[in-house]
Design an enzyme around this catalytic site. Structure first.
Site, short mmCIF file in Angstrom:
data_model
loop_
_atom_site.label_atom_id
_atom_site.label_comp_id
_atom_site.label_asym_id
_atom_site.label_seq_id
_atom_site.Cartn_x
_atom_site.Cartn_y
_atom_site.Cartn_z
CB SER A 73 6.03 124.18 -34.98
OG SER A 73 5.58 124.73 -33.75
CG ASP A 76 6.55 131.22 -37.89
OD1 ASP A 76 5.96 130.94 -36.83
OD2 ASP A 76 7.67 130.78 -38.17
CG ASP A 129 5.91 128.16 -33.72
OD1 ASP A 129 5.79 129.06 -34.57
OD2 ASP A 129 6.75 127.23 -33.82
CB THR A 183 9.45 133.87 -37.42
OG1 THR A 183 9.72 132.52 -37.78
CG2 THR A 183 10.51 134.76 -38.03
CE1 TYR A 187 13.91 124.02 -32.17
CE2 TYR A 187 14.23 122.03 -30.87
CZ TYR A 187 13.43 123.09 -31.27
OH TYR A 187 12.17 123.21 -30.79
CD1 TRP A 232 8.34 121.29 -28.50
CD2 TRP A 232 9.30 121.49 -26.48
NE1 TRP A 232 9.26 122.30 -28.57
CE2 TRP A 232 9.86 122.45 -27.35
CE3 TRP A 232 9.75 121.42 -25.16
CZ2 TRP A 232 10.85 123.35 -26.94
CZ3 TRP A 232 10.73 122.31 -24.74
CH2 TRP A 232 11.27 123.26 -25.63
CG ASN A 252 4.66 117.89 -32.82
OD1 ASN A 252 4.97 118.06 -34.00
ND2 ASN A 252 4.22 116.73 -32.36
#
Length: 415
Positions: free
Chosen positions: A87, A269, A84, A272, A129, A91, A89
């Site tokens: 963003s 992005d 992505d 998206t 979120y 996880w 991070n």
């Protein structure tokens, strides 16, 4: 001269080896219209005008996402993650998540006790979120991307995932590839460490997304360089205007001769799925392409009229990037199983244009962190002329130099 030729050949092999290819996968199914409200909620939390650096905003589009494999720990634990660029991070779900957490239970989970290279961090982690908080904690371990082992990478282990946001996702977690500035807790993103630890030669990555690919052939992400066989013509680069997201300035957006915006802020992005439009001009864009509201937040067109809709032109860096109606109208499955034709433009709930996979699927996109710029060129799959075999450093050194030096050596020997 032969020694020189051999030396260049060695350089070529090294350069080509430095280009790391990560195959991408995408769900092989049509979008479901019932998931669109979830998509909108996540998009708006991601690009909220109330953005605060310390709160993470990530994205998941359930039916049209591009993801790939990584491993974490020793021995390796396997995960599929969405790469992505919106963003910063990494996880993945944790083995300690609650039995009632469907999103967590239905995906691969990280077990710290099973990894000999795990290191505790102890810091809590949370992401806001649209449908709730994704909560967990930070840890440190080896993260491997297609053979590149990142040592001591800090990432988040999710113990609680919100609502239904990730229940139906095909991937387990998210690997953010934007700037560290928007990383939760200022965690160093994996791509930064790839470069800092000498695992790639240049801080550049690029995405080639197949729009008509199968679930196992979604395209390719390259790390440490670009692959010029994936695009046609020349790359157009524009500088990053704000280092956080991959944000840049577009000259204009034109629909059917109407100048929709001038000097507009855009973001590339990969997280998206569709194309997000500034709220202030959202309805103007839908009107310009002839889409009608269905009263539930989506804009539709008569499927029989799709081929008659206007071209949408994004003028970026002095180059026109066109999207036809075949590219910005997507088929969705209604709740009753029927197929509808929906506009790929959605309300960003901000003043930004978010160029998601609908755009990146048509235009090969380069993210150059070394020179803080974004590059675009027509993806090779969308041209009848095919892709060029030269252009990136890997191909220049891997193909042209050995041939030139070889002929030059023969010329010297002959004379």
């Amino acid at each position: 001269m032969l020694k020189l030729a051999l030396a260049f050949l060695c350089l070529a092999l090294v350069a080509d080896a430095a280009l790391i290819r990560v195959p991408l996968t995408k769900p092989n199914k049509r979008r479901s219209i019932k998931n669109l409200s979830t998509q909108r909620a996540v998009l708006r939390s991601k690009y909220s005008t109330n953005f605060v650096v310390s709160s993470e905003q990530l994205n998941n589009f359930l039916d049209d996402s591009y993801y790939g494999p990584i491993t974490i720990g020793t021995p390796p634990q396997n995960f599929q993650v969405l790469f992505d660029t919106g963003s910063s991070n990494l996880w993945v779900p944790g083995a300690s998540c609650a039995p009632t957490d469907s999103a967590c239970q239905d995906h691969n989970t990280y077990n710290a006790s099973a990894s000999s290279t795990y290191q505790a961090n102890g810091e809590r982690f949370a992401i806001q979120y649209g449908s709730g908080n994704l909560a967990g904690y930070l840890v440190e371990d080896i993260v491997n991307l297609n053979g590149l082992a990142i040592e001591a990478q800090v990432f988040a282990v999710a113990t609680s995932e919100p609502g239904n946001t990730f229940v139906n996702s095909e991937f387990d977690g998210i690997l953010g590839m934007a700037y560290q500035k928007i990383a939760v807790d200022n965690v160093v993103p994996p791509f930064y460490n790839l470069y800092k630890q000498g695992l790639i030669e240049t801080p550049v990555f690029a995405f080639y997304l197949t729009r008509n690919g199968s679930s196992t052939q979604g395209g390719e992400m390259t790390l440490g360089g670009i692959d010029s066989s994936h695009y046609v013509g020349e790359l157009t680069y524009v500088p990053v205007s704000i280092e956080g997201y991959w944000q840049f300035t577009m000259d204009s957006v034109i629909i059917n001769g109407l100048n929709i915006c001038v000097e507009c802020a855009g973001i590339a992005d990969t997280g998206t799925s569709l194309l997000a439009v500034p709220t202030s001009i959202y309805e103007s864009v839908q009107n310009a392409i002839g889409a009608q509201s269905d009263g539930e937040g989506d804009y539709m067109v008569d499927c029989s009229l799709t081929n008659t809709l206007p071209i949408v032109t994004f003028n970026i860096g002095g180059t026109a990037f066109n999207l036809s109606s075949a590219e910005y109208i997507v088929e969705v499955e209604a709740n009753n199983g029927s197929v509808l034709c929906m506009s790929a433009f959605e309300d960003a709930d901000t003043n930004l244009w978010i160029l998601g996979d609908v755009f990146i699927g048509q235009y090969y996109t380069v993210f150059d962190m070394g020179q803080n710029r974004v590059g675009f060129a027509l993806a090779a799959q969308n041209s009848t002329t095919g892709g060029s075999s030269i252009g990136s450093s890997s191909y220049i050194f891997g193909i042209i130099v050995p041939i030139v030096v070889g002929f030059y050596g023969l010329w010297l020997n002959k004379n």
